[in-house]
Design an enzyme around this catalytic site. Structure first.
Site, PDB file in Angstrom:
ATOM      1  N   GLU A 234      34.918  21.667  15.816  1.00  0.00           N
ATOM      2  CA  GLU A 234      34.118  22.796  15.345  1.00  0.00           C
ATOM      3  C   GLU A 234      34.972  23.723  14.454  1.00  0.00           C
ATOM      4  O   GLU A 234      34.514  24.196  13.415  1.00  0.00           O
ATOM      5  CB  GLU A 234      33.532  23.553  16.555  1.00  0.00           C
ATOM      6  CG  GLU A 234      32.782  24.821  16.250  1.00  0.00           C
ATOM      7  CD  GLU A 234      31.605  24.651  15.292  1.00  0.00           C
ATOM      8  OE1 GLU A 234      31.226  23.524  14.973  1.00  0.00           O
ATOM      9  OE2 GLU A 234      31.098  25.689  14.833  1.00  0.00           O
TER      10      GLU A 234
ATOM     11  N   TRP B 287      16.262  25.456  -2.711  1.00  0.00           N
ATOM     12  CA  TRP B 287      17.465  24.636  -2.498  1.00  0.00           C
ATOM     13  C   TRP B 287      17.071  23.246  -2.955  1.00  0.00           C
ATOM     14  O   TRP B 287      16.221  22.602  -2.353  1.00  0.00           O
ATOM     15  CB  TRP B 287      17.852  24.642  -1.026  1.00  0.00           C
ATOM     16  CG  TRP B 287      19.133  23.942  -0.713  1.00  0.00           C
ATOM     17  CD1 TRP B 287      20.393  24.437  -0.862  1.00  0.00           C
ATOM     18  CD2 TRP B 287      19.285  22.631  -0.155  1.00  0.00           C
ATOM     19  NE1 TRP B 287      21.319  23.503  -0.442  1.00  0.00           N
ATOM     20  CE2 TRP B 287      20.681  22.396   0.004  1.00  0.00           C
ATOM     21  CE3 TRP B 287      18.411  21.622   0.232  1.00  0.00           C
ATOM     22  CZ2 TRP B 287      21.197  21.214   0.521  1.00  0.00           C
ATOM     23  CZ3 TRP B 287      18.922  20.442   0.750  1.00  0.00           C
ATOM     24  CH2 TRP B 287      20.298  20.250   0.896  1.00  0.00           C
TER      25      TRP B 287
ATOM     26  N   CYS C  12      13.496  25.711   1.495  1.00  0.00           N
ATOM     27  CA  CYS C  12      13.293  26.796   0.544  1.00  0.00           C
ATOM     28  C   CYS C  12      12.681  27.967   1.290  1.00  0.00           C
ATOM     29  O   CYS C  12      12.271  27.828   2.446  1.00  0.00           O
ATOM     30  CB  CYS C  12      12.337  26.359  -0.551  1.00  0.00           C
ATOM     31  SG  CYS C  12      12.837  24.822  -1.319  1.00  0.00           S
TER      32      CYS C  12
ATOM     33  N   ARG D 142      17.850  30.276   3.286  1.00  0.00           N
ATOM     34  CA  ARG D 142      17.146  28.990   3.314  1.00  0.00           C
ATOM     35  C   ARG D 142      17.412  28.154   2.067  1.00  0.00           C
ATOM     36  O   ARG D 142      16.999  27.009   1.976  1.00  0.00           O
ATOM     37  CB  ARG D 142      15.644  29.237   3.430  1.00  0.00           C
ATOM     38  CG  ARG D 142      15.252  29.945   4.685  1.00  0.00           C
ATOM     39  CD  ARG D 142      13.751  30.139   4.737  1.00  0.00           C
ATOM     40  NE  ARG D 142      13.055  28.869   4.801  1.00  0.00           N
ATOM     41  CZ  ARG D 142      12.846  28.175   5.907  1.00  0.00           C
ATOM     42  NH1 ARG D 142      13.281  28.636   7.052  1.00  0.00           N
ATOM     43  NH2 ARG D 142      12.201  27.027   5.886  1.00  0.00           N
TER      44      ARG D 142
ATOM     45  N   LYS E 100      34.203  24.530  10.494  1.00  0.00           N
ATOM     46  CA  LYS E 100      34.009  25.901  10.022  1.00  0.00           C
ATOM     47  C   LYS E 100      34.939  26.201   8.858  1.00  0.00           C
ATOM     48  O   LYS E 100      34.538  26.790   7.863  1.00  0.00           O
ATOM     49  CB  LYS E 100      34.269  26.871  11.177  1.00  0.00           C
ATOM     50  CG  LYS E 100      33.410  28.077  11.192  1.00  0.00           C
ATOM     51  CD  LYS E 100      32.198  27.975  12.051  1.00  0.00           C
ATOM     52  CE  LYS E 100      31.276  26.848  11.667  1.00  0.00           C
ATOM     53  NZ  LYS E 100      30.141  26.719  12.536  1.00  0.00           N
TER      54      LYS E 100
ATOM     55  N   GLU F 172      33.828  24.299   5.726  1.00  0.00           N
ATOM     56  CA  GLU F 172      32.512  24.761   5.274  1.00  0.00           C
ATOM     57  C   GLU F 172      32.593  26.035   4.440  1.00  0.00           C
ATOM     58  O   GLU F 172      31.926  26.146   3.411  1.00  0.00           O
ATOM     59  CB  GLU F 172      31.653  25.005   6.528  1.00  0.00           C
ATOM     60  CG  GLU F 172      30.230  25.410   6.267  1.00  0.00           C
ATOM     61  CD  GLU F 172      29.436  25.575   7.567  1.00  0.00           C
ATOM     62  OE1 GLU F 172      30.057  25.783   8.623  1.00  0.00           O
ATOM     63  OE2 GLU F 172      28.203  25.507   7.513  1.00  0.00           O
TER      64      GLU F 172
ATOM     65  N   LYS G 104      21.172  26.975   5.117  1.00  0.00           N
ATOM     66  CA  LYS G 104      21.112  27.304   6.538  1.00  0.00           C
ATOM     67  C   LYS G 104      20.231  26.340   7.305  1.00  0.00           C
ATOM     68  O   LYS G 104      20.557  25.938   8.412  1.00  0.00           O
ATOM     69  CB  LYS G 104      20.590  28.739   6.693  1.00  0.00           C
ATOM     70  CG  LYS G 104      20.566  29.227   8.134  1.00  0.00           C
ATOM     71  CD  LYS G 104      21.965  29.347   8.701  1.00  0.00           C
ATOM     72  CE  LYS G 104      21.987  29.852  10.115  1.00  0.00           C
ATOM     73  NZ  LYS G 104      23.317  29.603  10.726  1.00  0.00           N
TER      74      LYS G 104
ATOM     75  N   HIS H 200      48.606   7.886  15.776  1.00  0.00           N
ATOM     76  CA  HIS H 200      47.994   6.639  15.316  1.00  0.00           C
ATOM     77  C   HIS H 200      47.590   6.720  13.845  1.00  0.00           C
ATOM     78  O   HIS H 200      46.783   5.903  13.384  1.00  0.00           O
ATOM     79  CB  HIS H 200      46.789   6.296  16.196  1.00  0.00           C
ATOM     80  CG  HIS H 200      47.173   6.052  17.629  1.00  0.00           C
ATOM     81  ND1 HIS H 200      47.914   4.967  18.026  1.00  0.00           N
ATOM     82  CD2 HIS H 200      46.966   6.797  18.750  1.00  0.00           C
ATOM     83  CE1 HIS H 200      48.122   5.025  19.338  1.00  0.00           C
ATOM     84  NE2 HIS H 200      47.564   6.136  19.801  1.00  0.00           N
TER      85      HIS H 200
ATOM     86  N   ASN I 188       7.591  24.365   0.120  1.00  0.00           N
ATOM     87  CA  ASN I 188       8.809  24.000   0.838  1.00  0.00           C
ATOM     88  C   ASN I 188       8.506  22.703   1.578  1.00  0.00           C
ATOM     89  O   ASN I 188       7.518  22.625   2.298  1.00  0.00           O
ATOM     90  CB  ASN I 188       9.165  25.120   1.833  1.00  0.00           C
ATOM     91  CG  ASN I 188      10.315  24.744   2.743  1.00  0.00           C
ATOM     92  OD1 ASN I 188      11.191  23.960   2.364  1.00  0.00           O
ATOM     93  ND2 ASN I 188      10.327  25.288   3.942  1.00  0.00           N
ATOM     94  N   GLY I 189       9.361  21.695   1.382  1.00  0.00           N
ATOM     95  CA  GLY I 189       9.120  20.406   2.044  1.00  0.00           C
ATOM     96  C   GLY I 189       9.295  19.280   1.052  1.00  0.00           C
ATOM     97  O   GLY I 189       9.914  19.449   0.003  1.00  0.00           O
TER      98      GLY I 189
HETATM   99  O1  M6R Z   1      19.765  24.573  12.700  1.00  0.00           O
HETATM  100  P1  M6R Z   1      20.581  23.474  13.302  1.00  0.00           P
HETATM  101  O2  M6R Z   1      21.377  23.922  14.474  1.00  0.00           O
HETATM  102  O3  M6R Z   1      19.764  22.250  13.622  1.00  0.00           O
HETATM  103  O4  M6R Z   1      21.601  23.063  12.155  1.00  0.00           O
HETATM  104  C1  M6R Z   1      22.465  21.978  12.312  1.00  0.00           C
HETATM  105  C2  M6R Z   1      23.553  22.003  11.273  1.00  0.00           C
HETATM  106  O5  M6R Z   1      22.999  21.896   9.994  1.00  0.00           O
HETATM  107  C3  M6R Z   1      24.394  23.277  11.348  1.00  0.00           C
HETATM  108  O6  M6R Z   1      24.935  23.466  12.616  1.00  0.00           O
HETATM  109  C4  M6R Z   1      25.555  23.224  10.328  1.00  0.00           C
HETATM  110  O7  M6R Z   1      26.465  22.232  10.688  1.00  0.00           O
HETATM  111  C5  M6R Z   1      26.210  24.605  10.256  1.00  0.00           C
HETATM  112  N1  M6R Z   1      26.095  25.128   8.932  1.00  0.00           N
HETATM  113  C6  M6R Z   1      27.647  24.627  10.611  1.00  0.00           C
HETATM  114  O8  M6R Z   1      28.170  25.914  10.581  1.00  0.00           O
END
Ligand code: M6R
Length: 612
Positions: free
Chosen positions: A485, A74, A2, A27, A489, A492, A607, A508, A100-101
């Site tokens: 990757e 969040w 958060c 956040r 992306k 996501e 994030k 396979h 937050n936590g």
């Molecule tokens: O802050 P971090 O690099 O530790 O985050 C890890 C993942 O949560 C982050 O890379 C996530 O997969 C991204 N949103 C992907 O774009």
């Protein structure tokens, strides 16, 4: 997961909080709220929805208010509802908190406060317990009450509390969640992250675990659990405020993609001696003898950072001759890894706050492995707990989808690989010189990749992709993690299901899904496996798949075998992932835009993932 902002001063508290919360929405953004001191009361305004919704609710009605706290959430405990939104108030309304936590013993505290003291709970959150607990401990001094309350709490917290009886004071506590104090003239601030402070001050101090702080307009005091004052280092934050804002682009993600040449240049800066061709990593301060005798490296990370780790593994093994295991952080500590002396752990985390990665770091340290952190956030938990830190200088990354942080993580891993190879006297000087030259050339090559002409090509391809529910990314060798990757992306931010597949694995199973027109992105940048990759492409062609190839301009045999093509500049095979990931980022971005998706804040994601 958060965002927290607190303000005490002479300005318009409501405005400071709302503007600060907007900067922290990355956040978490399912609900938001503020508590503002007004005429001896703490008035709470909160609701499910965005900070913009909150702003409308406030409607400038609190212009005269000088002190308050705010929160963007969040959801973890309890769904995103008005009642579960922060701030949370105590029974009397005298104490208000934002948190937050995670309060791990919230159930037993609830029971205790409910059964023994008759407190009634209004929300399903773990955080509400803190408001009641602090009230229960209150005896005329908010700082003492917070200290006493937190001594009964297990879990992680960044907490800011306010009390009606101490109208210009905020009290903060921190354990395992970030909290930064911004120092102003006649006003002080507290926030989960720097972007919330930048409009007001550039002087700040980072709270450490176990610390408490008392803020009034004229004074900030940080103390420990024993009440002793702690002298904190004051940081001068030199981030440009523009760097934390969109800078003219429609989305942070596009801005951050475009910033990659600079991010890479900054990450390389002062780490290469171009005269000698040597990588100089002062941060990697382990005795050369220890580096020479390393027997294994664990790379621990999540999501995009994990994909960077997969490339790091191949490159370190090749250049430094050390076996590397790459671990998804959420699995690492539960699988009982076999630790030994002569091992090193590398944790990779953009935010430096990812709970799983942090747990992996702590496990490695508890087994006495030296830990090198590769992170983008100065003062983050990962940076403070690791033995050694190699910062990626990507600047603040706001979009949930990681782009510029990823390429800088790759660059950091290349630097580590070359440094280890050179220190261990394993790396051929000719290859090292070529790589160093290649690394220094990457910023210019990234600019070429990001040309208007290339972007137009991607947009044309996205017109095809946008209509599909499934897409495939294939590649071999170093192209395979890039395919992973690219697929992450796309799913996501565009919500198209995307699968990454080692090109040789198609036959396979996944091949059964290839039908007429099915979008297949092939990464073909690795000379040694090019022919093999192209035979896998033929198999896709035979089933009618629509192949978009990302390849190098020095590979001239690809174009006639695919439907559309994207050329990268000629580049060393080992460094190609830094360039080849960029078109995959652009594919995800423009497809998401075409589908009308919330690019910077994809649904269900945040994030910084500070829960397991
Ligand atoms: O802050 P971090 O690099 O530790 O985050 C890890 C993942 O949560 C982050 O890379 C996530 O997969 C991204 N949103 C992907 O774009």
């Amino acid at each position: 997961m958060c965002g927290i902002v607190g303000y005490t001063g002479t300005g318009e508290a409501g405005r400071v909080l709302v503007e600060g919360l907007k900067k922290l929405e990355y956040r978490g953004y399912d609900s938001a709220g503020v508590a503002l001191h007004e005429n001896g009361r703490l008035i709470v305004t909160k609701a499910a929805g965005s900070v913009a919704d909150l702003e409308k609710m406030l409607n400038d009605q609190y212009q005269a208010v000088r002190v308050g706290i705010g929160h963007t959430r969040w959801a973890t405990h309890g769904p995103p509802t008005d009642l579960n939104a922060h701030p949370h108030s105590s029974a009397s309304g005298d104490i208000v908190v934002v948190h937050n936590g995670i309060i791990e013993n919230h159930r037993s505290l609830r029971r205790k406060l409910g059964e023994e003291a008759g407190y009634k709970f209004r929300s399903e959150t773990d955080s509400e317990v803190l408001a009641h607990l602090i009230e229960h401990c209150y005896d005329g001094d908010l700082l003492k009450a917070v200290r006493k309350a937190m001594s009964q709490v297990d879990g992680s917290y960044a907490l800011v509390a306010a009390c009606t009886r101490e109208p210009d004071r905020l009290v903060c506590a921190r354990k395992d969640s970030p909290l930064i104090i911004g120092l102003g003239a006649g006003e002080n601030f507290v926030a989960s992250d720097v972007p919330a402070l930048l409009a007001h001050t550039r002087r700040a101090c980072v709270m450490d675990d176990g610390e408490f702080a008392s803020l009034t307009p004229g004074k900030v005091e940080v103390s420990g659990a024993d009440g002793k004052l702690i002298k904190k280092d004051i940081l001068e934050i030199n981030w440009d405020i523009e760097a934390a804002e969109k800078g003219g682009y429609d989305h942070f993600m596009l801005k951050e993609i475009m910033e990659q040449p600079v991010a890479v240049r900054e990450t390389l800066r002062q780490r290469i001696d171009s005269a000698s061709g040597r990588v100089d990593l002062a941060e990697f301060d382990l005795p050369p003898e220890q580096l020479r005798t390393l027997e294994k490296i664990y790379i621990i990370a999540c999501g995009t950072a994990y994909h960077a780790g997969l490339i790091g593994k191949m490159v370190i093994e090749k250049l430094a001759g050390i076996p590397v295991e790459v671990e998804v952080a959420s699995e690492f500590r539960y699988r009982g890894p076999l630790f030994n002396t002569n091992q090193l752990a590398i944790v990779i985390s953009q935010s430096g706050e990812t709970a799983d990665t942090l747990a992996g770091l702590r496990l490695a340290r508890s087994k006495e492995l030296p830990v090198l952190a590769i992170t983008n956030v100065v003062g983050s938990s990962v940076s403070r707990e690791a033995d050694l830190v190699l910062y990626t200088w990507a600047g603040p990354e706001i979009a949930v989808a990681s782009t510029k942080a990823y390429v800088t993580q790759l660059v950091a891993l290349y630097l580590v690989a070359v440094y280890l190879g050179q220190t261990r006297n394993i790396l051929d000087p000719g290859l090292a010189a070529g790589l160093v030259k290649g690394l220094l050339g990457l910023p210019g090559q990234l600019k070429e990749v990001l040309s208007d002409e290339n972007i137009a090509k991607i947009r044309t391809y996205c017109n095809h992709l946008v209509n599909w529910d499934n897409a495939f990314f294939i590649g071999r060798s170093l192209d395979y993690p890039v395919a992973m990757e690219g697929a992450l992306k796309l799913k996501e931010i565009s919500y198209i299901h995307a699968e990454a597949c080692a090109a040789g694995e198609l036959k396979h199973g996944p091949l059964a899904l290839i039908e007429e027109g099915a979008p297949v992105v092939v990464l073909a940048t690795q000379k040694a496996v090019l022919e093999k990759t192209l035979s896998n492409v033929q198999v896709v062609n035979a089933r009618g798949g629509a192949v978009f190839a990302i390849t190098r301009e020095d590979f001239d045999d690809v174009e006639r075998q695919v439907d559309s093509i994207f050329y990268l500049p000629a580049v060393n095979d080992i460094l190609a992932p830094v360039l080849s990931v960029v078109p995959t980022q652009l594919i995800a971005y423009y497809t998401a835009v075409a589908r009308g998706c919330s690019v910077d804040k994809p649904r269900n994601l945040a994030k910084s993932v500070t829960v397991e």
